[in-house]
Every structure is written in structure tokens, then in C-alpha cells.
Design an enzyme around this catalytic site. Structure first.
Site, PDB file in Angstrom:
ATOM      1  N   SER A 138       0.832  -1.199   0.000  1.00  0.00           N
ATOM      2  CA  SER A 138       0.000   0.000   0.000  1.00  0.00           C
ATOM      3  C   SER A 138       0.871   1.256   0.000  1.00  0.00           C
ATOM      4  CB  SER A 138      -0.961  -0.062   1.193  1.00  0.00           C
ATOM      5  OG  SER A 138      -1.956   0.909   1.097  1.00  0.00           O
ATOM      6  N   ASP A 292      -9.999  -3.843  -5.061  1.00  0.00           N
ATOM      7  CA  ASP A 292      -9.112  -2.847  -4.465  1.00  0.00           C
ATOM      8  C   ASP A 292      -9.099  -1.611  -5.363  1.00  0.00           C
ATOM      9  OD1 ASP A 292      -7.040  -1.375  -3.383  1.00  0.00           O
ATOM     10  OD2 ASP A 292      -5.481  -2.866  -3.751  1.00  0.00           O
ATOM     11  N   HIS A 322      -8.033  -4.846  -0.608  1.00  0.00           N
ATOM     12  CA  HIS A 322      -6.921  -4.038  -0.140  1.00  0.00           C
ATOM     13  C   HIS A 322      -6.624  -4.305   1.340  1.00  0.00           C
ATOM     14  CE1 HIS A 322      -4.083  -0.747  -0.589  1.00  0.00           C
ATOM     15  NE2 HIS A 322      -4.364  -0.460   0.659  1.00  0.00           N
TER      16      HIS A 322
END
Length: 352
Positions: A138, A292, A322
Site C-alpha cells: 500500500s 481494491d 486491499h
């Protein structure tokens, strides 16, 4: 809940979010030496397998996720222990400074400085200079990509062997790519939150979130310039079958651009780096999740790397969302696809 607490003035949403995500310190691990150190004044946690090794081990610099706002060494303790043991590697987990207290480029500079220190002291940790990898998920994937680009042209240091980008966020020009619409309301990262975090990292506030979501923060000529890299046209058709409505572009607002123009810096948005940088990048592993909002950032970067002759191993979790990797063995629950994702990373590391 965070919002309720903020309204009652007890604590800010962010403090609450950090508390919830802080993880807990685990006990000793019979298979690892674990120590907390500082590399160039940046706090790090070093994981070294105890077993004797035939020669120098591979090294992994790990930058945690959490929107540049959340996350700590403890939050990713289980992930880092798993990577170190399963791939027989020395892992350095980096505690970079968090936004909004520390704005861009603080997190990037901390990750870069910790990496430089490690690359200059590899033999002290028994690490093979030819097998050092940067890895992050991320926001950490964003930082790993930025550090990798910065080091690509350096001849005075060991060259990175690979970069591992786990559902990375790589651009803030277009929050209307197909994956942003398809997954706008899918936990753990909503479309609004993605823009919110990017703005907190950049400016320490999210004042122009609505304009940024609508796309009125980028001048038309720049949009045109970056269209060759940031565009739905570069995303394979099979990813567009779930409802995607093309949006009418909104009018450009110059004063918003003034506050966010650093979004065009590759250290913040690595997808915007020039080809001359991208083609020098090391072998890459990119993990994307179908559910995501950041899926298309990963797909677009994969295409850029491949177009520039960089070897890419791509792993797509069809049922992933995610943040799934950070939930590995989290409070006793785990998702099979998260474990598959983690093992695909371990297998890639073992191939280096």
C-alpha cells in the site's frame, strides 16, 4: 467510531485509528534474532534467522502500509517474522515518520536514509550485496517504488536486486480509473479514503478532497502529458467488465492545483517517473487485488515496467481486497488468499 470520538473532542480520528491498528509486541521467536536499532536516526527492527547459513543471506527492506498515516513496527511484526523465516532472509522493518504530523517527503526520506545505511553496512548483517530487495504494501509499496527509482542510477552502492510492490498506490492524478469506481465502497480502502490519505501525506490536511476526487486539480495540458501512462486505455479489457462509467472531466481549478502540484513529483507518485528512470529499475514483483481501488495503479505500473524492458512477476488475487496481506494471522483470523499472496512473495524471494 473514530468520527464520534473526534466530535466529542476526546481524540482525533487518526489517534483512534493508530490505536486500533497498533498491533502488539510479540514475545521472543525461537528462530529469529530480533533487535530494535536506528539506521541514520530512523528507527528500524532487524530480523535475522538464527540458523547457520552457507553464505550471506538475502536482505529485505520492508516499508509498512497504512496510508502514510497509520502503522508501526508492531503492526507488521507477524508479516516480517514470516518473511524472514520462510525466505531465510534478513528483514529490516522501517518505522518512518507518519503524516499528518510529518508531511511529504518525510516518510520517503526516512525510507531512503534507512536503505542507504543498510546498503552501506550489509556485511555487518551477513547480507549478500547482490540480493537486497525493497518491499512494501500500500503506502509502503509507494515508498518502495520511490526509493527504488532514486537508487536506480546510483553506481556507488550495491544495486537493488528487486522491488516487491504489494497493492501499491502510485499516482494521485486520477481517482476515477476503473478500479476506483468498481471498488469505491469496498473495505479496507474506500475511494474517498485514498484521496484523503494522499492529501494528508502531501499537505497535512484534506481540504480539497472533493476537487481531487473529481479531477479538477490537474491542468489539462498535464493530464494530456501523463495520459500515455495514467489512462484507462492502458488497463486490459478484462478488468473493465464490472460496471465502469466514464466520467465527464470537471473544470480545472488553478488554486487547487497550487496546493497539490507536488502530486506530479515521482517521489510522491512513482507512476509519473520518466522512461529513462523506469528502464533502470530492478526486477519487480507486483501483487494486485481484484477488489481494491488501487488495483489499476499496480496494473499501470506493470505495463510501464514491461514497456521499459523490466522483468515483472505479477500475482493477482482474484478474491483479494486491499490490506489483505497485513491481516495475515491478525488477532487470530486470517484469509486464505492473504496467505497465498504472502507465499507468492516468499516464492519470488527464494527465486532471487
Amino acid at each position: 467510531q473514530g468520527r464520534i470520538l473526534e466530535k466529542t473532542g476526546l481524540c482525533s480520528q487518526i489517534t483512534f485509528g493508530r490505536y486500533v491498528r497498533q498491533g502488539r509486541k510479540l514475545g521472543l521467536d525461537p528462530k529469529l534474532f530480533i533487535q530494535d536499532l536506528q539506521f541514520n536516526k530512523v528507527p528500524v527492527r532487524v530480523y535475522q534467522p538464527k540458523a547457520t547459513s552457507d553464505g550471506p543471506r538475502r536482505g529485505i527492506l520492508f516499508f509498512h502500509g497504512g496510508g502514510w498515516v497509520f502503522g508501526s513496527l508492531d503492526t507488521y511484526e507477524k508479516v516480517c517474522r514470516y518473511l524472514s523465516k520462510e525466505s531465510d532472509s534478513v528483514v529490516v522493518s522501517v518505522q518512518y515518520r507518519l503524516a499528518p504530523e510529518h508531511k511529504y517527503p518525510a516518510a520517503y526520506e526516512d525510507c531512503l536514509n534507512a536503505t542507504l545505511h543498510f546498503l552501506q553496512h550489509l556485511e555487518h548483517y551477513g547480507v549478500d550485496p547482490a540480493r537486497v530487495t525493497v518491499c512494501g504494501d500500500s503506502a509502503g509499496g509507494n515508498l518502495a517504488a520511490a526509493v527504488s527509482q532514486t537508487l536506480a542510477g546510483r553506481s556507488d552502492l550495491p544495486r537493488l536486486r528487486a522491488q516487491i510492490l504489494i497493492y501499491p498506490g502510485l499516482q494521485a492524478l486520477d481517482f476515477n480509473l476503473p478500479s476506483y469506481h468498481q471498488n469505491r465502497g469496498v473495505p479496507l480502502l474506500f475511494r474517498e479514503r485514498a484521496a484523503f490519505f494522499a492529501l494528508l501525506y502531501l499537505n497535512g490536511d484534506a481540504l480539497h478532497m472533493q476537487e481531487v476526487l473529481e479531477g479538477s486539480h490537474i491542468p489539462p495540458d498535464m493530464r494530456l502529458k501523463y495520459r500515455k501512462w495514467v489512462s484507462p486505455d492502458n488497463i486490459p479489457e478484462e478488468f473493465k467488465v464490472r460496471g465502469v462509467k466514464p466520467l465527464r472531466p470537471t473544470d480545472f481549478i488553478a488554486e487547487v492545483y497550487e496546493t497539490v502540484k507536488r502530486f506530479c513529483e515521482p517521489n510522491l507518485c512513482p507512476l509519473l517517473a520518466e522512461d529513462s528512470v523506469v528502464h533502470q529499475l530492478p526486477e519487480s514483483f507486483i501483487l494486485t487485488c481484484e477488489y481494491d481501488v488501487l488495483r489499476d495503479d499496480g496494473l499501470l505500473y506493470k505495463k510501464r515496467l514491461e514497456d521499459n524492458g523490466v522483468r515483472v512477476t505479477w500475482y493477482h488475487l482474484e478474491d483479494g481486497f486491499h490490506g489483505i496481506i497485513s491481516l495475515y494471522d491478525y488477532c487470530g483470523f486470517s484469509f486464505p488468499s492473504g496467505k497465498r499472496g504472502l507465499d507468492s512473495i516468499v516464492n519470488f524471494l527464494k527465486s532471487l
